[in-house]
Design a protein around this motif. Sequence first.
Motif, mmCIF file in Angstrom:
data_model
loop_
_atom_site.group_PDB
_atom_site.id
_atom_site.type_symbol
_atom_site.label_atom_id
_atom_site.label_comp_id
_atom_site.label_asym_id
_atom_site.label_seq_id
_atom_site.Cartn_x
_atom_site.Cartn_y
_atom_site.Cartn_z
ATOM 1 N N TYR A 1 0.931 -1.083 0.150
ATOM 2 C CA TYR A 1 0.054 0.037 -0.183
ATOM 3 C C TYR A 1 0.832 1.200 -0.010
ATOM 4 C CZ TYR A 1 -3.761 -3.184 0.952
ATOM 5 O OH TYR A 1 -4.390 -4.575 1.051
ATOM 6 N N ARG A 2 1.869 1.305 -0.548
ATOM 7 C CA ARG A 2 2.899 2.237 -0.673
ATOM 8 C C ARG A 2 2.322 3.699 -1.281
ATOM 9 N NH1 ARG A 2 7.404 5.367 0.511
ATOM 10 N NH2 ARG A 2 8.972 5.599 -0.852
ATOM 11 N N TYR A 3 1.590 3.158 -2.183
ATOM 12 C CA TYR A 3 0.726 4.173 -3.105
ATOM 13 C C TYR A 3 -0.734 4.519 -2.762
ATOM 14 C CZ TYR A 3 5.119 3.588 -5.690
ATOM 15 O OH TYR A 3 6.391 3.313 -6.217
ATOM 16 N N GLY A 4 -1.234 3.750 -1.704
ATOM 17 C CA GLY A 4 -2.383 3.715 -1.207
ATOM 18 C C GLY A 4 -3.243 2.457 -1.711
ATOM 19 N N VAL A 5 -4.374 2.750 -1.932
ATOM 20 C CA VAL A 5 -5.297 1.438 -2.391
ATOM 21 C C VAL A 5 -5.606 2.024 -3.740
ATOM 22 C CG1 VAL A 5 -7.482 0.151 -2.021
ATOM 23 C CG2 VAL A 5 -6.206 1.008 -0.069
ATOM 24 N N TYR B 1 -6.813 5.478 -10.087
ATOM 25 C CA TYR B 1 -6.914 6.080 -8.985
ATOM 26 C C TYR B 1 -6.426 5.463 -7.743
ATOM 27 C CZ TYR B 1 -11.424 4.669 -7.044
ATOM 28 O OH TYR B 1 -12.528 3.927 -6.444
ATOM 29 N N SER B 2 -6.182 6.030 -6.702
ATOM 30 C CA SER B 2 -5.640 5.675 -5.425
ATOM 31 C C SER B 2 -6.415 6.366 -4.505
ATOM 32 C CB SER B 2 -4.284 5.428 -5.107
ATOM 33 O OG SER B 2 -3.434 6.616 -5.019
ATOM 34 N N ARG C 1 4.052 9.624 -3.470
ATOM 35 C CA ARG C 1 4.248 8.447 -2.807
ATOM 36 C C ARG C 1 4.666 8.749 -1.203
ATOM 37 N NH1 ARG C 1 10.838 7.709 -4.620
ATOM 38 N NH2 ARG C 1 11.269 9.737 -5.049
ATOM 39 N N TYR C 2 5.006 10.104 -1.124
ATOM 40 C CA TYR C 2 5.509 10.431 0.405
ATOM 41 C C TYR C 2 4.009 11.201 1.034
ATOM 42 C CZ TYR C 2 10.038 9.330 -0.802
ATOM 43 O OH TYR C 2 11.171 8.969 -1.272
ATOM 44 N N ASN C 3 3.125 11.698 0.290
ATOM 45 C CA ASN C 3 2.163 12.592 0.757
ATOM 46 C C ASN C 3 0.686 11.920 0.966
ATOM 47 O OD1 ASN C 3 3.552 13.756 -1.955
ATOM 48 N ND2 ASN C 3 3.942 14.911 0.012
ATOM 49 N N LEU C 4 0.372 10.883 -0.003
ATOM 50 C CA LEU C 4 -0.964 10.387 -0.187
ATOM 51 C C LEU C 4 -1.560 9.876 1.452
ATOM 52 C CD1 LEU C 4 -2.998 8.878 -2.585
ATOM 53 C CD2 LEU C 4 -3.042 7.556 -0.593
ATOM 54 N N ARG C 5 -0.584 8.880 1.766
ATOM 55 C CA ARG C 5 -1.025 8.315 3.183
ATOM 56 C C ARG C 5 -0.782 9.189 4.291
ATOM 57 N NH1 ARG C 5 1.283 2.234 2.980
ATOM 58 N NH2 ARG C 5 1.327 2.636 5.395
ATOM 59 N N THR D 1 -8.180 11.053 0.980
ATOM 60 C CA THR D 1 -7.324 11.480 0.187
ATOM 61 C C THR D 1 -7.295 10.601 -1.148
ATOM 62 O OG1 THR D 1 -5.970 12.599 2.123
ATOM 63 C CG2 THR D 1 -4.872 12.309 -0.238
ATOM 64 N N TYR D 2 -7.323 11.431 -2.218
ATOM 65 C CA TYR D 2 -7.228 10.647 -3.426
ATOM 66 C C TYR D 2 -6.263 11.022 -4.590
ATOM 67 C CZ TYR D 2 -12.166 9.825 -2.186
ATOM 68 O OH TYR D 2 -13.250 9.342 -1.235
ATOM 69 N N ALA D 3 -5.440 10.251 -5.247
ATOM 70 C CA ALA D 3 -4.669 10.494 -6.245
ATOM 71 C C ALA D 3 -5.154 10.024 -7.539
ATOM 72 C CB ALA D 3 -3.210 10.350 -5.915
#
Length: 306
Positions: A8-12, A25-26, A56-60, A68-70
């Motif tokens: 889950y480095r980049y979210g789900v 999207y994640s 990678r350093y912000n979403l989670r 939060t979504y990307a």
Amino acid sequence: MRQLVDPYRYGVEREWCWRGWQSRYSFWWPAAVDEKKGRSPVILLHGFGASLRHWRYNLRVLGDYQPTYALDLIGLGAAEKPIAAYGAEFWAAQVHAFWQKIVGQPAVIVGNSIGALIALTCAYRYPQMTAGVVMLSLPDPAVREELIPRAIAPLVSGIEQIFTAPWLLRTLFYTIRRPFIVKRWAQLAYANPNCVDDELLDILLTPAYDRDSDRAFGQIIRAMSRTDFGPSAKTMLKSVPQPLLLIWGRQDRFIPPALSQRFQQAQPRMQVVELDQTGHCPHDEQPDLVNALLLDWLRSHELVRG
């Protein structure tokens, strides 16, 4: 692609379809479901050549406080790469459709580079979806027009048509997508070249080998060379009533940091933060500082709890 220890480095990550084109999207949410209530969601928009994984350093970090979504923009990242009318308005329409389908309540839109222009365009064209806008290095298509004397504008346009010919851009694409060239290009975007690690190169290189990536590259480059790539940033800043935050690295080599002062003159109530030892991608180069700035700004405008 290189396997990461943290899945889950980049979210789900999820797939999503817009106008028949596949995108990705994640997301990341606070651990407790009820903690999501009363918080403005955040939508993160990447820049040219990047993808949602550039957050990678912000979403989670942000997602631990509020949903939060990307999003991968069409033509970039893991999204499909069709022939399309690329530009800030096109991508703003994609983000608006994503917001309608997935998010559903006024959101803070955060963008880097052309992602910043798209975030501002969303607030300008679709005010109902926007609770605030955060821009990390903001391009302005109108600035180029201001700098070119009207008398020589046709000549400049003719030269650009030659150098943005499809065959030439395709040749250029196959030349610059080689790892050592991408690495050197990325190092120009960062004040600290050590930030360009193997993971970042993976993020930048993987989409360049997707089907039709050469075609999308050429179309986007041609679109970015036109003055109608997007509305004037200064015009939009004067009109957008939502809270605004502009973050700029003082060592940005891609877009002159001096533009931040021009933008603040256009909209004096906008908060402007300039960061030392930081280039074109503050969120990836100085993530701890940028995450803290974002959370403080969100709290100051009562857009996040806690």
